[in-house]
Design a protein around this motif. Structure first.
Motif, PDB file in Angstrom:
ATOM      1  N   ASP A 193       6.633   0.300  -6.898  1.00 27.64           N
ATOM      2  CA  ASP A 193       6.142  -0.108  -8.220  1.00 27.64           C
ATOM      3  C   ASP A 193       5.247  -1.344  -8.154  1.00 27.64           C
ATOM      4  O   ASP A 193       4.490  -1.599  -9.070  1.00 27.64           O
ATOM      5  N   PHE A 194       5.406  -2.134  -7.097  1.00 30.97           N
ATOM      6  CA  PHE A 194       4.679  -3.401  -7.070  1.00 30.97           C
ATOM      7  C   PHE A 194       3.663  -3.438  -5.928  1.00 30.97           C
ATOM      8  O   PHE A 194       3.313  -4.497  -5.440  1.00 30.97           O
ATOM      9  N   ASP A 195       3.228  -2.251  -5.507  1.00 25.22           N
ATOM     10  CA  ASP A 195       2.263  -2.173  -4.416  1.00 25.22           C
ATOM     11  C   ASP A 195       0.850  -2.325  -4.974  1.00 25.22           C
ATOM     12  O   ASP A 195       0.130  -1.350  -5.209  1.00 25.22           O
ATOM     13  N   TYR A 196       0.482  -3.601  -5.171  1.00 24.06           N
ATOM     14  CA  TYR A 196      -0.762  -3.894  -5.899  1.00 24.06           C
ATOM     15  C   TYR A 196      -1.993  -3.974  -5.007  1.00 24.06           C
ATOM     16  O   TYR A 196      -3.099  -4.016  -5.511  1.00 24.06           O
ATOM     17  N   VAL A 197      -1.807  -4.033  -3.706  1.00 26.63           N
ATOM     18  CA  VAL A 197      -2.999  -4.169  -2.856  1.00 26.63           C
ATOM     19  C   VAL A 197      -3.910  -2.960  -3.060  1.00 26.63           C
ATOM     20  O   VAL A 197      -5.122  -3.095  -3.257  1.00 26.63           O
ATOM     21  N   LYS A 198      -3.321  -1.783  -3.071  1.00 23.71           N
ATOM     22  CA  LYS A 198      -4.165  -0.594  -3.230  1.00 23.71           C
ATOM     23  C   LYS A 198      -4.746  -0.528  -4.635  1.00 23.71           C
ATOM     24  O   LYS A 198      -5.867  -0.065  -4.829  1.00 23.71           O
ATOM     25  N   VAL A 199      -4.018  -1.055  -5.610  1.00 22.00           N
ATOM     26  CA  VAL A 199      -4.529  -1.079  -6.991  1.00 22.00           C
ATOM     27  C   VAL A 199      -5.768  -1.980  -7.057  1.00 22.00           C
ATOM     28  O   VAL A 199      -6.814  -1.595  -7.593  1.00 22.00           O
ATOM     29  N   VAL A 200      -5.629  -3.168  -6.477  1.00 14.51           N
ATOM     30  CA  VAL A 200      -6.746  -4.126  -6.532  1.00 14.51           C
ATOM     31  C   VAL A 200      -7.926  -3.607  -5.718  1.00 14.51           C
ATOM     32  O   VAL A 200      -9.083  -3.645  -6.170  1.00 14.51           O
ATOM     33  N   ALA A 251      -4.598   1.827   3.298  1.00 14.41           N
ATOM     34  CA  ALA A 251      -5.672   1.697   2.314  1.00 14.41           C
ATOM     35  C   ALA A 251      -6.846   1.085   3.052  1.00 14.41           C
ATOM     36  O   ALA A 251      -6.706   0.050   3.699  1.00 14.41           O
ATOM     37  N   PHE A 252      -7.977   1.754   2.979  1.00 18.47           N
ATOM     38  CA  PHE A 252      -9.155   1.188   3.640  1.00 18.47           C
ATOM     39  C   PHE A 252     -10.305   1.198   2.650  1.00 18.47           C
ATOM     40  O   PHE A 252     -10.566   2.209   1.999  1.00 18.47           O
ATOM     41  N   PHE A 306      -8.711  -3.687   5.526  1.00 19.43           N
ATOM     42  CA  PHE A 306      -7.683  -2.775   6.024  1.00 19.43           C
ATOM     43  C   PHE A 306      -6.384  -3.112   5.328  1.00 19.43           C
ATOM     44  O   PHE A 306      -5.798  -4.165   5.580  1.00 19.43           O
ATOM     45  N   GLY A 307      -5.955  -2.238   4.426  1.00 20.80           N
ATOM     46  CA  GLY A 307      -4.669  -2.428   3.765  1.00 20.80           C
ATOM     47  C   GLY A 307      -3.589  -1.794   4.625  1.00 20.80           C
ATOM     48  O   GLY A 307      -3.298  -0.607   4.513  1.00 20.80           O
ATOM     49  N   LEU A 308      -3.028  -2.608   5.522  1.00 21.01           N
ATOM     50  CA  LEU A 308      -2.029  -2.090   6.469  1.00 21.01           C
ATOM     51  C   LEU A 308      -0.665  -2.041   5.788  1.00 21.01           C
ATOM     52  O   LEU A 308      -0.395  -2.820   4.865  1.00 21.01           O
ATOM     53  N   PRO A 309       0.207  -1.172   6.242  1.00 23.93           N
ATOM     54  CA  PRO A 309       1.546  -1.115   5.654  1.00 23.93           C
ATOM     55  C   PRO A 309       2.335  -2.392   5.934  1.00 23.93           C
ATOM     56  O   PRO A 309       2.005  -3.153   6.843  1.00 23.93           O
ATOM     57  N   VAL A 351       0.825  -1.218   0.000  1.00 25.93           N
ATOM     58  CA  VAL A 351       0.000   0.000   0.000  1.00 25.93           C
ATOM     59  C   VAL A 351       0.861   1.272   0.000  1.00 25.93           C
ATOM     60  O   VAL A 351       0.354   2.355   0.227  1.00 25.93           O
ATOM     61  N   SER A 352       2.166   1.092  -0.285  1.00 25.39           N
ATOM     62  CA  SER A 352       3.041   2.270  -0.271  1.00 25.39           C
ATOM     63  C   SER A 352       3.171   2.857  -1.675  1.00 25.39           C
ATOM     64  O   SER A 352       2.271   2.724  -2.496  1.00 25.39           O
ATOM     65  N   MET A 353       4.319   3.452  -1.922  1.00 28.53           N
ATOM     66  CA  MET A 353       4.520   4.160  -3.181  1.00 28.53           C
ATOM     67  C   MET A 353       5.339   3.337  -4.171  1.00 28.53           C
ATOM     68  O   MET A 353       5.770   3.845  -5.196  1.00 28.53           O
TER      69      MET A 353
END
Ligand code: AMP
Ligand code: MG
Length: 399
Positions: free
Chosen positions: A253-260, A281-282, A291-294, A249-251
């Motif tokens: 290139d492969f932080d896909y949880v927030k994308v999905v 990300a919530f 809850f998309g936790l870091p 859920v960070s910045m």
């Protein structure tokens, strides 16, 4: 950045309310009652002895010592088959029903058996009702036993059992899935290849859930792959009341949880003005909070404390959403720089001579789990320069 207060309110506003259920007593510890409980029957259910001794007529003990004729024995769980008429006594055990005619009990320590047990010398005068537990002394039928929202502890379960209640209306215990994301993560004890680390977030988050009395569901680990994350999330929300993910859920290139989450849910990605645990990300997927936790181990635990814990407590019908906070004297310099964020510093809290103290629990990096494990509190440092040794600081208690 969004303030902690606003981010927390955003999350709490969107979580579904608690759900009531008829819960068997054996599964009810830690739940909050959803309906007030009334006693269907009296406790104690009959007048009984509070002591091992003799059931007597109090008036017969006037002028003690007096000798009374022993006409029988009544044990706990038995029905008295004798009456106590004037000048007589019945040997009685703790919890045994009081025989007709008796209005007091003399404890065995205040008596002398004589005539081979056929008689007893009562050494003290006792008043009516002595060592008696009267019917309904603790609860009368119709009495309110617990109000709505009572958190059921071991004693409460005993009370419910004592009034013949074997299922209690309570706010259901949420089932919460825990999913780790990251190509670098491995399970088990085998050797690590270059670039790999062991998944520590799942055990920590499942432990936090267990500690707070919600049911944790291990959803395993997924790679940094959109499709795999989507499948895992959809599976999680179909069987759980909430899902916690960590990582992605960070910045990067492969932080896909927030994308999905953004694609399949109603998601908001937040940069919360806190350190650690800035990204969150919530969102709701099929109405289920995710809850998309870091990913950083300390961040995921701090984020859990600040967002997931209060939300899950609200979903469990609790009105006390947060851990308690205390004011403590800093035993170390807890320094920081101005950056627009509230910092949460891992500390060990101690009390002595009526004072409460907080000392640093160790390395404060968001990857340094050992200090988090040792910490019994999070010192709350508002934006600024922090506190010096000897200053007062607010601490959120973890234990
Ligand atoms: P991410 O938010 O995915 O960029 O992850 C941030 C940092 O946390 C990286 O160093 C990850 O390797 C680490 N991390 C992510 N998930 C876990 C986990 N389940 N256990 C331990 N470390 C993790
Ligand atoms: Mg990652």
């Amino acid at each position: 950045m969004i303030s902690l207060t606003d981010a927390r309110a955003y999350v709490l506003d969107r979580c579904p309310g608690p759900v009531t259920a008829e819960v068997p007593l054996a599964e009810a510890r830690g739940l909050a009652t959803s309906v007030a409980v009334e006693a269907p029957e009296a406790v104690p259910p009959f007048a009984n002895s509070a002591m091992d001794g003799f059931a007597v007529r109090a008036s017969d003990t006037v002028g003690a010592p007096v000798e009374l004729r022993v006409v029988g024995t009544v044990a706990a769980g038995s029905v008295p088959d004798v009456e106590v008429s004037p000048g007589c006594a019945v040997r009685i055990m703790t919890g045994a029903p009081l025989p007709v005619g008796a209005d007091a009990v003399v404890m065995v320590e205040r008596t002398q058996s004589v005539g081979g047990g056929d008689a007893v010398v009562v050494e003290v005068e006792v008043p009516e009702g002595n060592h008696l537990r009267t019917i309904g002394e603790d609860l009368q039928p119709g009495d309110q036993v617990f109000s709505v929202g009572t958190v059921l502890g071991p004693g409460h379960l005993g009370v419910l059992a004592s009034i013949g209640v074997d299922r209690v209306a309570a706010w259901r215990r949420p089932r919460v899935g825990v999913l780790s994301t990251g190509d670098e993560l491995v399970d088990g004890v085998g050797p690590l290849e270059i670039g790999q680390i062991r998944d520590s977030n799942r055990p920590s988050l499942l432990g936090l859930l267990d500690e707070m009395g919600v049911t944790g569901v291990d959803l395993g680990r997924v790679a940094d792959d959109e499709e795999a994350i989507e499948v895992a999330l959809r599976g999680g929300v179909s069987t759980c009341d909430a899902v916690l993910t960590s990582g992605g859920v960070s910045m990067g290139d492969f932080d896909y949880v927030k994308v999905v989450l953004d694609r399949i849910g109603d998601m908001r990605w937040m940069q919360v003005a806190i350190k650690p645990a800035k990204p969150l990300a919530f969102g709701l997927v099929d109405g289920v909070p995710v809850f998309g936790l870091p990913g950083n181990p300390v961040s995921s635990m701090v984020s859990f404390e600040l967002f997931a814990r209060p939300a899950l407590r609200a979903m469990a019908g609790r009105s006390d959403l947060d851990r308690p906070r205390v004011r403590a004297i800093a035993e170390d310099d807890l320094r920081r720089r101005t950056d627009g964020k509230v910092h949460f510093v891992r500390v060990v809290v101690s009390t002595r001579d009526g004072g409460t103290y907080a000392s640093s629990a160790g390395g404060q990096g968001s990857h340094q789990l050992t200090a988090m494990a040792a910490a019994t509190g999070l010192a709350v440092l508002p934006d600024g320069n922090g506190v010096a040794e000897g200053d007062e600081v607010e601490v959120l208690l973890l234990g």
